[in-house]
Design an enzyme around this catalytic site. Structure first.
Site, PDB file in Angstrom:
ATOM      1  N   TYR A   1       7.325   8.199  -5.453  1.00 20.95           N
ATOM      2  CA  TYR A   1       7.970   7.314  -4.314  1.00 20.95           C
ATOM      3  C   TYR A   1       9.340   7.626  -4.014  1.00 20.95           C
ATOM      4  O   TYR A   1      10.180   6.818  -3.592  1.00 20.95           O
ATOM      5  CB  TYR A   1       7.781   6.041  -4.974  1.00 20.95           C
ATOM      6  CG  TYR A   1       6.285   5.440  -5.017  1.00 20.95           C
ATOM      7  CD1 TYR A   1       5.829   5.354  -3.749  1.00 20.95           C
ATOM      8  CD2 TYR A   1       5.527   5.087  -5.965  1.00 20.95           C
ATOM      9  CE1 TYR A   1       4.456   4.551  -3.760  1.00 20.95           C
ATOM     10  CE2 TYR A   1       4.230   4.770  -6.022  1.00 20.95           C
ATOM     11  CZ  TYR A   1       3.680   4.533  -4.958  1.00 20.95           C
ATOM     12  OH  TYR A   1       2.515   3.965  -4.918  1.00 20.95           O
TER      13      TYR A   1
ATOM     14  N   PHE B   1      13.527  -1.753  -2.470  1.00 21.81           N
ATOM     15  CA  PHE B   1      12.520  -2.268  -3.250  1.00 21.81           C
ATOM     16  C   PHE B   1      12.052  -1.324  -4.142  1.00 21.81           C
ATOM     17  O   PHE B   1      11.091  -1.299  -4.992  1.00 21.81           O
ATOM     18  CB  PHE B   1      11.148  -2.731  -2.360  1.00 21.81           C
ATOM     19  CG  PHE B   1      10.845  -1.615  -1.458  1.00 21.81           C
ATOM     20  CD1 PHE B   1       9.997  -0.484  -1.974  1.00 21.81           C
ATOM     21  CD2 PHE B   1      11.144  -1.686  -0.021  1.00 21.81           C
ATOM     22  CE1 PHE B   1       9.532   0.357  -1.022  1.00 21.81           C
ATOM     23  CE2 PHE B   1      10.883  -0.595   0.642  1.00 21.81           C
ATOM     24  CZ  PHE B   1       9.914   0.273   0.396  1.00 21.81           C
TER      25      PHE B   1
ATOM     26  N   LYS C   1      -3.919   0.554  -7.490  1.00 22.62           N
ATOM     27  CA  LYS C   1      -2.670   0.007  -8.453  1.00 22.62           C
ATOM     28  C   LYS C   1      -3.146  -0.946  -9.660  1.00 22.62           C
ATOM     29  O   LYS C   1      -4.105  -1.484  -9.871  1.00 22.62           O
ATOM     30  CB  LYS C   1      -1.837  -0.602  -7.346  1.00 22.62           C
ATOM     31  CG  LYS C   1      -1.309   0.244  -6.381  1.00 22.62           C
ATOM     32  CD  LYS C   1      -0.549  -0.698  -5.149  1.00 22.62           C
ATOM     33  CE  LYS C   1       0.215   0.373  -4.238  1.00 22.62           C
ATOM     34  NZ  LYS C   1       0.914  -0.355  -3.320  1.00 22.62           N
TER      35      LYS C   1
ATOM     36  N   THR D   1       0.122  -3.819   4.795  1.00 19.22           N
ATOM     37  CA  THR D   1       0.760  -3.643   3.495  1.00 19.22           C
ATOM     38  C   THR D   1       0.774  -5.196   2.884  1.00 19.22           C
ATOM     39  O   THR D   1       0.492  -5.452   1.878  1.00 19.22           O
ATOM     40  CB  THR D   1       2.334  -3.101   3.794  1.00 19.22           C
ATOM     41  OG1 THR D   1       2.122  -1.919   4.292  1.00 19.22           O
ATOM     42  CG2 THR D   1       2.796  -3.270   2.385  1.00 19.22           C
TER      43      THR D   1
ATOM     44  N   ASN E   1      -0.442  -5.291  -3.779  1.00 21.88           N
ATOM     45  CA  ASN E   1      -1.402  -5.260  -2.822  1.00 21.88           C
ATOM     46  C   ASN E   1      -2.483  -4.180  -2.961  1.00 21.88           C
ATOM     47  O   ASN E   1      -3.071  -3.673  -2.145  1.00 21.88           O
ATOM     48  CB  ASN E   1      -0.489  -5.016  -1.478  1.00 21.88           C
ATOM     49  CG  ASN E   1      -0.080  -3.413  -1.842  1.00 21.88           C
ATOM     50  OD1 ASN E   1      -0.103  -2.300  -2.461  1.00 21.88           O
ATOM     51  ND2 ASN E   1       0.861  -3.106  -0.554  1.00 21.88           N
TER      52      ASN E   1
ATOM     53  N   ARG F   1      -6.902  -5.237   1.158  1.00 18.13           N
ATOM     54  CA  ARG F   1      -5.764  -5.939   0.780  1.00 18.13           C
ATOM     55  C   ARG F   1      -5.919  -7.589   1.056  1.00 18.13           C
ATOM     56  O   ARG F   1      -5.483  -8.371   0.309  1.00 18.13           O
ATOM     57  CB  ARG F   1      -4.486  -5.266   1.487  1.00 18.13           C
ATOM     58  CG  ARG F   1      -4.023  -4.068   1.115  1.00 18.13           C
ATOM     59  CD  ARG F   1      -2.860  -3.629   1.616  1.00 18.13           C
ATOM     60  NE  ARG F   1      -2.409  -2.354   0.751  1.00 18.13           N
ATOM     61  CZ  ARG F   1      -1.794  -1.326   1.603  1.00 18.13           C
ATOM     62  NH1 ARG F   1      -1.559  -1.524   2.859  1.00 18.13           N
ATOM     63  NH2 ARG F   1      -1.308  -0.498   0.651  1.00 18.13           N
TER      64      ARG F   1
ATOM     65  N   GLU G   1       0.140  14.532  -1.713  1.00 18.85           N
ATOM     66  CA  GLU G   1       0.030  13.705  -2.741  1.00 18.85           C
ATOM     67  C   GLU G   1      -1.175  14.101  -3.768  1.00 18.85           C
ATOM     68  O   GLU G   1      -1.070  13.807  -4.965  1.00 18.85           O
ATOM     69  CB  GLU G   1      -0.341  12.264  -1.992  1.00 18.85           C
ATOM     70  CG  GLU G   1       0.913  11.550  -1.336  1.00 18.85           C
ATOM     71  CD  GLU G   1       0.626  10.398  -0.772  1.00 18.85           C
ATOM     72  OE1 GLU G   1       1.674   9.837  -0.497  1.00 18.85           O
ATOM     73  OE2 GLU G   1      -0.360  10.144  -0.552  1.00 18.85           O
TER      74      GLU G   1
ATOM     75  N   HIS H   1      -2.888   2.164  -2.601  1.00 11.16           N
ATOM     76  CA  HIS H   1      -1.885   2.892  -1.834  1.00 11.16           C
ATOM     77  C   HIS H   1      -2.944   4.097  -1.190  1.00 11.16           C
ATOM     78  O   HIS H   1      -3.750   4.200  -1.579  1.00 11.16           O
ATOM     79  CB  HIS H   1      -1.055   3.780  -2.830  1.00 11.16           C
ATOM     80  CG  HIS H   1      -0.390   4.640  -1.942  1.00 11.16           C
ATOM     81  ND1 HIS H   1       0.841   4.904  -1.550  1.00 11.16           N
ATOM     82  CD2 HIS H   1      -0.977   6.135  -1.970  1.00 11.16           C
ATOM     83  CE1 HIS H   1       0.931   6.112  -1.061  1.00 11.16           C
ATOM     84  NE2 HIS H   1       0.161   6.975  -1.356  1.00 11.16           N
TER      85      HIS H   1
ATOM     86  N   ARG I   1      -6.826   3.965   5.640  1.00 10.54           N
ATOM     87  CA  ARG I   1      -5.729   2.977   6.436  1.00 10.54           C
ATOM     88  C   ARG I   1      -6.250   1.774   6.667  1.00 10.54           C
ATOM     89  O   ARG I   1      -5.976   0.722   6.618  1.00 10.54           O
ATOM     90  CB  ARG I   1      -4.535   3.627   7.146  1.00 10.54           C
ATOM     91  CG  ARG I   1      -4.243   5.033   6.607  1.00 10.54           C
ATOM     92  CD  ARG I   1      -2.593   5.409   6.349  1.00 10.54           C
ATOM     93  NE  ARG I   1      -1.880   4.438   6.582  1.00 10.54           N
ATOM     94  CZ  ARG I   1      -0.962   3.987   5.745  1.00 10.54           C
ATOM     95  NH1 ARG I   1      -0.857   4.511   4.548  1.00 10.54           N
ATOM     96  NH2 ARG I   1       0.252   3.137   6.180  1.00 10.54           N
TER      97      ARG I   1
END
Length: 140
Positions: free
Chosen positions: A51, A59, A11, A93, A114, A104, A128, A117, A87
């Protein structure tokens, strides 16, 4: 154990701080291969569409704004149980709740910024991946 592919985004908060290599080292150190990767600047439309599942959440607009605030690195990771492994490597998160050594915990600035993704299922990974990559761009 199944060899599979998953989708990952590094990100804007992480690319701004030049952490792409360090984050990729975590993936590769855990046995995931990067089989496709590109640095892009998401348009607002791209972020809104990507998203869209969160469109009704409070959010959503902040998330879209954040994802358009700087370049991101989109990539396809491949390996045994790649979705679950990614993950686990990412961590919770909220970085305050993330396990030591996770991406993270190591690099996130906040619950919003964070750093990464990752797809939450093989089915969503396929969707995706197809959103950002043509089949010929994935070189396994």
């Amino acid at each position: 154990m199944a060899n599979e592919r998953t989708f990952s985004i590094i990100k804007p908060d992480a690319t701004r701080r030049n952490l792409t290599g360090k984050i990729n080292a975590v993936f590769e150190g855990a046995g995931l291969r990067i089989v496709a990767q590109k640095r892009i600047w998401m348009s607002r439309e791209m972020a809104k569409t990507f998203y869209a599942v969160h469109a009704e959440r409070p959010f959503y607009n902040d998330l879209v704004d954040f994802m358009c605030s700087g370049p991101v690195v989109v990539q396809v990771l491949e390996g045994e149980n790649a979705v679950a492994k990614n993950r686990e490597l990412m961590g919770a998160t909220n970085p305050a709740n993330a396990a030591e050594g996770t991406i993270r915990k190591l690099f996130a600035e906040s619950i919003e910024a964070n750093s990464v993704h990752g797809s939450d299922s093989p089915e969503n990974a396929a969707i995706e991946i197809a959103y950002f990559f043509a089949g010929c761009e994935i070189v396994g």
